[in-house]
Design a protein around this motif. Structure first.
Motif, mmCIF file in Angstrom:
data_model
loop_
_atom_site.group_PDB
_atom_site.id
_atom_site.type_symbol
_atom_site.label_atom_id
_atom_site.label_comp_id
_atom_site.label_asym_id
_atom_site.label_seq_id
_atom_site.Cartn_x
_atom_site.Cartn_y
_atom_site.Cartn_z
ATOM 1 N N PRO A 174 0.838 -1.202 0.000
ATOM 2 C CA PRO A 174 0.000 0.000 0.000
ATOM 3 C C PRO A 174 0.871 1.249 0.000
ATOM 4 O O PRO A 174 1.860 1.324 0.737
ATOM 5 C CB PRO A 174 -0.796 -0.131 1.304
ATOM 6 C CG PRO A 174 0.098 -0.932 2.203
ATOM 7 C CD PRO A 174 0.858 -1.872 1.318
ATOM 8 N N ILE A 175 0.505 2.211 -0.817
ATOM 9 C CA ILE A 175 1.312 3.420 -0.975
ATOM 10 C C ILE A 175 0.590 4.667 -0.466
ATOM 11 O O ILE A 175 1.206 5.561 0.105
ATOM 12 C CB ILE A 175 1.691 3.621 -2.456
ATOM 13 C CG1 ILE A 175 2.621 2.495 -2.912
ATOM 14 C CG2 ILE A 175 2.344 4.983 -2.679
ATOM 15 C CD1 ILE A 175 3.937 2.414 -2.168
ATOM 16 N N ALA A 176 -0.723 4.747 -0.677
ATOM 17 C CA ALA A 176 -1.427 5.986 -0.351
ATOM 18 C C ALA A 176 -2.861 5.705 0.053
ATOM 19 O O ALA A 176 -3.512 4.800 -0.472
ATOM 20 C CB ALA A 176 -1.409 6.930 -1.554
ATOM 21 N N ILE A 177 -3.334 6.489 0.996
ATOM 22 C CA ILE A 177 -4.760 6.565 1.318
ATOM 23 C C ILE A 177 -5.271 7.823 0.622
ATOM 24 O O ILE A 177 -4.786 8.926 0.886
ATOM 25 C CB ILE A 177 -4.994 6.663 2.829
ATOM 26 C CG1 ILE A 177 -4.406 5.446 3.547
ATOM 27 C CG2 ILE A 177 -6.492 6.799 3.138
ATOM 28 C CD1 ILE A 177 -4.356 5.591 5.060
ATOM 29 N N LEU A 178 -6.203 7.650 -0.288
ATOM 30 C CA LEU A 178 -6.735 8.775 -1.055
ATOM 31 C C LEU A 178 -8.111 9.154 -0.544
ATOM 32 O O LEU A 178 -9.030 8.330 -0.520
ATOM 33 C CB LEU A 178 -6.810 8.417 -2.546
ATOM 34 C CG LEU A 178 -5.513 7.925 -3.188
ATOM 35 C CD1 LEU A 178 -5.744 7.621 -4.664
ATOM 36 C CD2 LEU A 178 -4.386 8.934 -3.013
ATOM 37 N N CYS A 179 -8.252 10.398 -0.119
ATOM 38 C CA CYS A 179 -9.534 10.939 0.328
ATOM 39 C C CYS A 179 -10.111 11.775 -0.812
ATOM 40 O O CYS A 179 -9.450 12.704 -1.296
ATOM 41 C CB CYS A 179 -9.343 11.812 1.563
ATOM 42 S SG CYS A 179 -8.637 10.957 2.984
ATOM 43 N N LEU A 180 -11.325 11.459 -1.238
ATOM 44 C CA LEU A 180 -11.974 12.169 -2.336
ATOM 45 C C LEU A 180 -13.329 12.687 -1.878
ATOM 46 O O LEU A 180 -14.082 11.962 -1.200
ATOM 47 C CB LEU A 180 -12.169 11.235 -3.530
ATOM 48 C CG LEU A 180 -10.911 10.850 -4.314
ATOM 49 C CD1 LEU A 180 -11.120 9.530 -5.041
ATOM 50 C CD2 LEU A 180 -10.552 11.950 -5.299
#
Length: 217
Positions: A174-180
């Protein structure tokens, strides 16, 4: 002469998205239209990748209990990061670093398993799989800005713990948690710049010619 150049309006729109893209932390909870979300994912999948390996995988977090668990992992790392900053601990703890519980969508951007089989472009630079995923994330970011949707990239987490929580296979990462999500407004400047954490460097100080630290006129 350039081949098939964009119109002035089209070209300006591209640059506008680049310069107005922001790492967002403040969101409204109202949902993102499925058609918009699909366009953002399509933009990610259109990213360049070394050897056309397409190492990106995206995991949608639709279970709110899992979202809260991910938030707890981020909070744990936030505290550890603050302690590692020593005299800047209190300053760091005042920063808003994520909007995981507030945004409409949470997605995990990850590298797939079995990446070692991809040698083209990676034999001497294996990290090019990460570069490829980063391009996919940037595509989402720019497309989101063009759609009027905010996105935040959260990197404060222990990868092994997040990997376990998501039942990810051996070799994936896992590289990133993306909040949209929808936002009331986009920041005029990067939030960390607004809050005095850092300033944008002068581009001329980052440009060299022929050898390191030789200024590029």
């Amino acid at each position: 002469m350039p081949i098939n150049p964009y119109t002035d309006a089209e070209r300006n729109a591209v640059y506008r998205a680049i310069y107005e893209r922001r790492d967002m932390r403040h969101f409204r909870p109202d949902p993102i239209a499925p058609a918009i979300l699909q366009r953002l994912l399509n933009a990610a999948h259109a990213a360049p990748s070394v050897g056309f390996m397409q190492p990106w995988r995206f995991i949608r977090i639709s279970n709110f209990e899992l979202r809260k668990h991910i938030h707890a992992l981020v909070e744990q790392e936030r505290i550890c990061t603050a302690k590692a900053l020593n005299e800047h601990e209190d300053e760091f703890m005042k920063l808003k670093v994520e909007g995981i519980l507030d945004c409409a969508e949470v997605w995990i951007a990850a590298l797939c398993e079995a990446r070692e089989q991809h040698i083209f472009g990676r034999r001497t630079l294996p990290e090019m799989d990460l570069a490829s995923l980063s391009c996919a994330i940037q595509n989402i970011w720019l497309a989101a800005r063009a759609e009027g949707i905010g996105m935040g990239w959260v990197s404060l987490f222990e990868p092994a713990a997040l990997k376990t929580a998501l039942a990810m296979p051996e070799g994936s990462h896992p590289i990133a948690i993306l909040c949209l999500g929808h936002v009331d407004s986009f920041y005029d400047k990067p939030l960390l710049e607004q809050q005095g954490w850092a300033e944008r460097k002068n581009l001329n100080d980052l440009l060299f010619e022929n050898s390191w630290n030789t200024p590029c006129p």
